[in-house]
Each structure stands twice: as structure tokens, then as C-alpha cells.
Design an enzyme around this catalytic site. Sequence first.
Site, PDB file in Angstrom:
ATOM      1  N   SER A 241     -25.078  -9.733 -23.966  1.00 18.44           N
ATOM      2  CA  SER A 241     -25.311 -10.524 -22.770  1.00 18.44           C
ATOM      3  C   SER A 241     -26.429  -9.883 -21.960  1.00 18.44           C
ATOM      4  O   SER A 241     -26.958  -8.849 -22.329  1.00 18.44           O
ATOM      5  CB  SER A 241     -24.049 -10.566 -21.923  1.00 18.44           C
ATOM      6  OG  SER A 241     -23.751  -9.264 -21.455  1.00 18.44           O
ATOM      7  N   LYS A 242     -26.769 -10.535 -20.866  1.00 19.32           N
ATOM      8  CA  LYS A 242     -27.855  -9.989 -20.037  1.00 19.32           C
ATOM      9  C   LYS A 242     -27.544  -8.560 -19.625  1.00 19.32           C
ATOM     10  O   LYS A 242     -28.416  -7.732 -19.474  1.00 19.32           O
ATOM     11  CB  LYS A 242     -28.120 -10.818 -18.773  1.00 19.32           C
ATOM     12  CG  LYS A 242     -27.155 -11.934 -18.431  1.00 19.32           C
ATOM     13  CD  LYS A 242     -27.270 -13.130 -19.306  1.00 19.32           C
ATOM     14  CE  LYS A 242     -25.959 -13.821 -19.428  1.00 19.32           C
ATOM     15  NZ  LYS A 242     -25.232 -14.098 -20.511  1.00 19.32           N
ATOM     16  N   ARG A 243     -26.276  -8.300 -19.486  1.00 20.58           N
ATOM     17  CA  ARG A 243     -25.837  -6.958 -19.116  1.00 20.58           C
ATOM     18  C   ARG A 243     -26.360  -5.906 -20.096  1.00 20.58           C
ATOM     19  O   ARG A 243     -26.641  -4.769 -19.752  1.00 20.58           O
ATOM     20  CB  ARG A 243     -24.321  -6.940 -19.075  1.00 20.58           C
ATOM     21  CG  ARG A 243     -23.684  -5.668 -18.591  1.00 20.58           C
ATOM     22  CD  ARG A 243     -22.222  -5.948 -18.218  1.00 20.58           C
ATOM     23  NE  ARG A 243     -21.546  -6.762 -19.224  1.00 20.58           N
ATOM     24  CZ  ARG A 243     -20.967  -6.268 -20.308  1.00 20.58           C
ATOM     25  NH1 ARG A 243     -20.964  -4.978 -20.532  1.00 20.58           N
ATOM     26  NH2 ARG A 243     -20.383  -7.067 -21.181  1.00 20.58           N
ATOM     27  N   GLY A 245     -29.089  -6.169 -21.634  1.00 19.74           N
ATOM     28  CA  GLY A 245     -30.519  -6.319 -21.811  1.00 19.74           C
ATOM     29  C   GLY A 245     -30.774  -7.303 -22.929  1.00 19.74           C
ATOM     30  O   GLY A 245     -31.677  -7.137 -23.735  1.00 19.74           O
TER      31      GLY A 245
END
Length: 465
Positions: A241-243, A245
Site C-alpha cells: 500500500s502507499k504506506r 511506498g
Amino acid sequence: MSSRPVVTRFAPSPTGFLHIGGARTALFNWLFARHHGGKFLLRIEDTDKARSTGEAIDAILDGMRWLGLDWDGHEYYQSQFWARHADIAHRMLESGAAYRCYMTPEELTGQREAAQRERRPFRIDSPWRDIAEEQAGKPFVIRIKAPREGETVIDDRVQGRVTVQNAEIDDFILLRSDGSPTYMLAVVVDDHDMGVTHVIRGDDHLNNAFRQLAIIRAMGWPEPVYAHVPLIHGPDGAKLSKRHGALGVDSYRDELGLLPEAVGNYLLRLGWGHGDDEIISREQAVQWFDLDHVGKSPSRFDFKKLENLNGHYIREADDGRLADLVATRLGLTDDQKPLLVEAMPELKPRANTLVQLADGAVFLFTTRPLDVDEGAASLLTTDSRALLAAAHGKLATLAEWDAASLEAAVREVAEAGGVKLGKLAQPLRAALTGRTTSPGIFDVLALLGREESLARIADQMEPNE
RNA sequence: GGCCCCAUCGUCUAGCGGUCCAGGACGUCGCCCUUUCACGGCGAAAACACGGGUUCGAGUCCCGUUGGGGUCACCA
């Protein structure tokens, strides 16, 4: 049905950029189609008007082109087929495969919460399922009349045989109360209309496959072959996820400085293998790729390995191409490029990314006085400054400024000064590049040329010399 | 929680009942090459989650346990 010519598709929703997981799904679809000499289609799932943007569409197309994933024909836009989707929903209504449901959202959440409270599984139980007459003027959705008895089996090309009890499949919505089609309906109709034979996608859609099959069967359409590929996970094992990167492929290109062939090779090997092969060209991939060797367990994303692979492809890449890429990053002018090309053979073994490559090249183009970093500064002691002066004196007399003469001269100075070559080479590097690491010192001298080299050395010589 | 899926070195993987005291790659650690840093070469440590079966024989087949993941919208 397996005799049909292969047609695959990639169907991203343009709500963000082409992320790495989507890129892999696209790659697998592309590879499978090319391997079988079939078609690879692209469909933009832009039915969520509020979240879809033209910018995201461009980013997706751009990312696919960068990765060399060309699609056959024009790209399709799902939003253009609304009428068709709605038509299918109404045909299902007429054939009795679907029904009008007048339940309000409030009633629904009420049921859902009650189920939650009593800790029992929630299944839509619409009182309207078997009522045919219309409630004039009242809003309704069209729900599928999902099978309730028996079970549905999917022979998934990567997950194997997966069975689900039909009682688990609820009467999901086909057409919303505003008349718009849901994703579940749209996908099935579009895949059918586009002649898609193989649905290769992330396994987060595995559960959806059973719902979609219900529509397909209600319509009597040919069933596609399914292949649900495990998702890519972050270093901690959870869905990328965006978490973590989970960047768009544009970031892999621009910010990380990766080459498309490296990203493609890495993605291919993530979840798929061909014996001990690690470095696989696109041609070999087309020849070798198959669904049988796609692993069933999710794999974690490893930047280190990607970077190493990128280093391999940088070393293999054409110097002119690399120079262009670096020149853009450094904002160089065209007349500075020849020097960059000349230096490239010495620069590229030292870099795993274009960021590193560009960084290693800056010394060629900086102007005096140089910024000397901390490590390099510590090399410029009084003794070594005196040594630099001696080297300057010797080098200034050189008739030929080529690697061989340069090496002979520098060695001679070191010997005369009674020090090992390293004692002189290191300060020289510091003076010439401002860094502690660089290509071989003779190459640096040759690349920089007589005038610039002597000037940079002079800048760091003992002041009273 | 219901349902579905998964499980070989830290990571990606090879392995499709015996040729596996488990192979390759990244990473890690040594050594060599070397003016630095790399590249390159050589070498080392490092895994079949656990418990039951089936079988002459199981990393490979079956069941369970544990662990992990996915999914449960008038989003896609």
C-alpha cells in the site's frame, strides 16, 4: 473453449497512478497473450466518475508504454458502455434471473447491524426477491437472483480448483437505483463483449469471480478461464500500500532512477520462475511465460534485489542511452554529452540506479572551486598538499595527456616522494572530484583534460607553494 | 467473526514420491583483484512451520494445528 484464440485484458481503474501491482498484472496478461499469439486489450474502468481523472489515465498509459506493454487496438473506456450494461440488467430482469429490490439503504444497514450484534453471518435476504409487480414511483435497485443451492467450482489456472457454497453468494446489485451499473455487472458484460478468454488479475478478485460467474451463467455466455495471481506484499507481509511506498511506476522511473527492463524483469520473477533463470529478456519471457509456474503464495517486494537487477541492466545498457538519461537528470547541454558518453564505461559499473549514476558524473561538470565533501577534505593534509604540488609540477610538463603517460607520471611522483601510489592517488581524487570515490584516478585525469585537471589540483595545493 | 486462499534459507524462488544430509539469485560475512569505490572471481553461514497419517520411501500426497493473506458496499 480452450481452442478460442487467446484474448486477455488489463482493466485498471484510473483513480490513481499505475502502481507496481497493477504493472505486474498487466505484464502477466501481456506476456500470456504474446506467448499464445493472442490479443492483449486495455480497458479503463472509469465508471466511478467522482474518482476517475484524466491525469490518472495518462499516467497509466504512460507507465505501460514505458514498460513496453503495448495493447492491441484502441483502449476501451467502460463508461461508454453504460447503456449496454443497463440493457443486460433489464434482460436479466425479464428472464427472471434478476429482480427489483425496493429495500432502502436504512433497512439494509439495520439488517447488517442486527447480524453483527447476533454474531451471525450476514446474507442479503430481500423480501422482494420473488415479487414481480412494480411499486410505482419508488426507487429500486436490480439484484441478481443468485443460486442458493449447491456449489460453484472454478478451475483457476493458478489457484487450482476452488469451491464455494452457493449459499455464500448473495443477491448483489447489478443496477443501482440511479440506473448506473455496478462494477460486477460492467466487468462481465465488457469482458464478454470484448471476447476476453482469459481473465488474469489479482487474487483479491477471486471471490468476485464466483459472483461474476453467476451473471455469465444467467446470460448463457461462454465462461472465461480464470487465473488469480497472488498480490504483492510489502516487506512486512501485508498487502502493498502507499504506506510501503507503493509508488506509481513513474516514481520507479523518475525518483528511483530505474530502467524499464529491470522493473519488468523483477516483476516477472516476483511470483513466477523458470528454473534458475534470473536475468530474462523480454523475448525469452514471451517464449517461456506460462500460468502453471505462477506461485500461489503472495510475495514480498524487495527493493534490494530490484536495485541489484537494475545495476545489471545499467552495465549492459548502451552508453549513449545512459548519457541521455543522465544528461536530462543533470540538466546538461548537448555539447556536454560527448564527455559523459566517454566517461560512461567508467561510471556505470559504479551505479545501480540512474540517481547514483548521475551523482557519480557530477564531478565532470562542476565548475571550480569544487565543493569538497568531508571525507575528501580529511584527505587534504599538509603533507598531501605538498604531494599535490609535486604532482602538479610534473603533470604540467607532460607532452602527452593520455592515460599511459598520466599513470607513468603519477607513479613517478609517488616514488620520488617516497610514498605508495595510494598516498598520492587519494588526495588527487579529492582535489579532482571533491569526493573519496570515483573512477580510476588516471581516467579522471584523462577525462577532465590537462587544463581543468591542473587547475583543480592547483586549487588544493599548499598555499605557499 | 463467516467464507476463500497460502506456507522451502531474512527475501524472490528451484523442487512436480526416491538422483535433496534441498539447488540458484538478492542480501549478509570472509578472501582475491585493486590508488578509492564499484565491477568481477572464489568461498561461508542461512530454509523444507508443527503434529499426525498414506507409502518400502515425503520438501513433494492426505488430515489437523499454528501462522500469514484476501474478501465480505447502491467502490472498483
